[in-house]
Design an enzyme around this catalytic site. Sequence first.
Site, PDB file in Angstrom:
ATOM      1  N   CYS A  34     -65.228  -4.515  41.299  1.00  0.00           N
ATOM      2  CA  CYS A  34     -65.875  -3.204  41.446  1.00  0.00           C
ATOM      3  C   CYS A  34     -66.616  -3.109  42.768  1.00  0.00           C
ATOM      4  O   CYS A  34     -67.212  -2.077  43.071  1.00  0.00           O
ATOM      5  CB  CYS A  34     -66.835  -2.955  40.307  1.00  0.00           C
ATOM      6  SG  CYS A  34     -66.019  -3.058  38.734  1.00  0.00           S
ATOM      7  N   CYS A 105     -75.265   2.274  42.965  1.00  0.00           N
ATOM      8  CA  CYS A 105     -75.530   0.890  43.408  1.00  0.00           C
ATOM      9  C   CYS A 105     -76.912   0.425  42.935  1.00  0.00           C
ATOM     10  O   CYS A 105     -77.130  -0.765  42.723  1.00  0.00           O
ATOM     11  CB  CYS A 105     -75.473   0.776  44.926  1.00  0.00           C
ATOM     12  SG  CYS A 105     -73.974   1.406  45.648  1.00  0.00           S
TER      13      CYS A 105
END
Lengths: 207, 396
Positions: A34, A105
């Site tokens: 990912c 994030c």
Amino acid sequence: MQYSQKVLDHFMHPHNVGKMENPDATATEGSPSCGDQVTVYLKVNEEKQIIEDISFLSYGCASNIATASIITDLAKGKSLEEAKKITWRDAMDALDGLPPVKVHCSVLAADTLQTAISNYEIAHGLKEVPDFSKETILEELKKIIYPQVGEDIVSLKMVKYVGFSDGEVLIDLNMMAFDSWRDNVKEEIIEHLEKYPEVKKIEVNFP
Amino acid sequence: MKPGQIYLDNCVSSAVAPEVIDAMQPYFSQKFWFPGSFISTGESSNDALTGFQSIVAKSIGARGEEIHFTSGGTLANNLAIKGIANAAKKGHVICSVVDYPDLLTNAAWLEKQGFEVSYLAADDKAVIDLDQLKREIRPDTFLFMTTAVNHVVGSIQPLSEIRKILDAAGHKIYLHVDAGQAFGKMHLNVDDFGIDTMAISAHKIHGPQGIGALYQRKGTKLAQLIHGVKRVDNLQTGGLSIALIAGFAKAVELSFEDLDATIGQLRELSDYLWARLQEKIPYIELNGAEGEGRAPHNVNISIDYIEGEAITMMLDMHGITVATGSACASQGLKANYVLMAIGKNHVQSHGSMKFTLSRYNTKEELDTVVDRLAEITLELRKRSPLYNAFLKNQEK
């Protein structure tokens, strides 16, 4: 420049970075496939239940590294109870914000801190391994960020239905066919849920 | 530090040559006239345009009237692909999974219009599967389109073999080539390769942005796509910028004056860069073909254990501009589709760096880039859980 100065400072000169020898607890979240992975190490004062030391490693982008750095700043010196309240929103605020497409994030670092604390508590008999339920799924969905606006899909009321029975997760999402983030959100959901051994099958439906 | 002080992203756009700026100047102020009228201003512009067409045509072995100026490569690709398809009305088209987005988005559009499209696979060097091409050709296949030089890893497609296979079909199959990365980087004679239509652009060879050209082989029927006032012909409707066209022609002259020298200089720089990278940074690999199989300006590598957006950000702080295939640096948060299609894994894609060189780059610049990149790699690997796990495994 889309990143705030604070993000750039923490990215270029991260605080508390590096592997810790003999940590009291550790957790790794995310996966290289990912594009991001974070490890958090904790040193806990057992008597006072305070995080005495914390460090991290990060495989990821500038925003990933900066968020991990600020999360360790926020958690250092805090009691476990206080640290449990630290969320990705706190990290984002402390960094003077993130571009919407980068908000996801910040979730990973916050998540890893929480898992490390949870691992510590389980290892020290402070709590039991939680049962997997619909609530667990909802908590995970609150960590999925819709990249267009940088908010989670639960707050944005994009989750229409969540079901769980016999190891099968069924999620109905309110995302139109022209929404280019459909695949991305679906992949994120699968990534978040497939780590639970209780989950055998995940079905994500769109209108 | 100045942004883009050392610029190694020339496949996206390149600096305009000073000679090009000089060549454009008079056409902005004194000779700005549109072509088309029979009075002296229009005639003067007609003559200039014909001259510029010839210069661009000569560089690809074509004739002046086969060149149509466009706003860039994308419009040229659209005019050709949609033009050929609309003229054919129905049938089958072939392209490949590693093509430039201009071709793939047009292919998707064609599918929506009822055309059928086959997508060829590519090998680990991003070269298309010719056996599959032979198998996919059908009696109603009317178009094959390809990206002559791959925009990510720089691999060169075998155009001669492709043309032979298309000719063996027994009916006409048009060959459309996107030459955005190939133009000025390799010999690209339209007759040698039997190219029917081709898209090229100026700003990748030190010409101005906003100008490109469509090559249309004489006799190739293209349905009209953009309707409007006719200045030159039915493919170039609406206004046109004679100054940008003048700049394009000058950029072509400069690149093609001695194309072998241009190619040789770029090849020397890219070979030097790859050698220096291998010398200074462990655990890296080259993506795409080696040697003559790749365009001379492209070096694409994967750096193990670290992520590309972080690398490009740090290089940017040093005034160095490069590109990455990392999902984190892409608008769609997806790993680069070309790297994934040629069998690279996510980590190799996220850690990929693309350096594209120009004749203005120097070995000294490349030394600086490699030195900075070596420092950055060391720093980011120190922070990386993947690299720490790798070291731990090595100790065992």
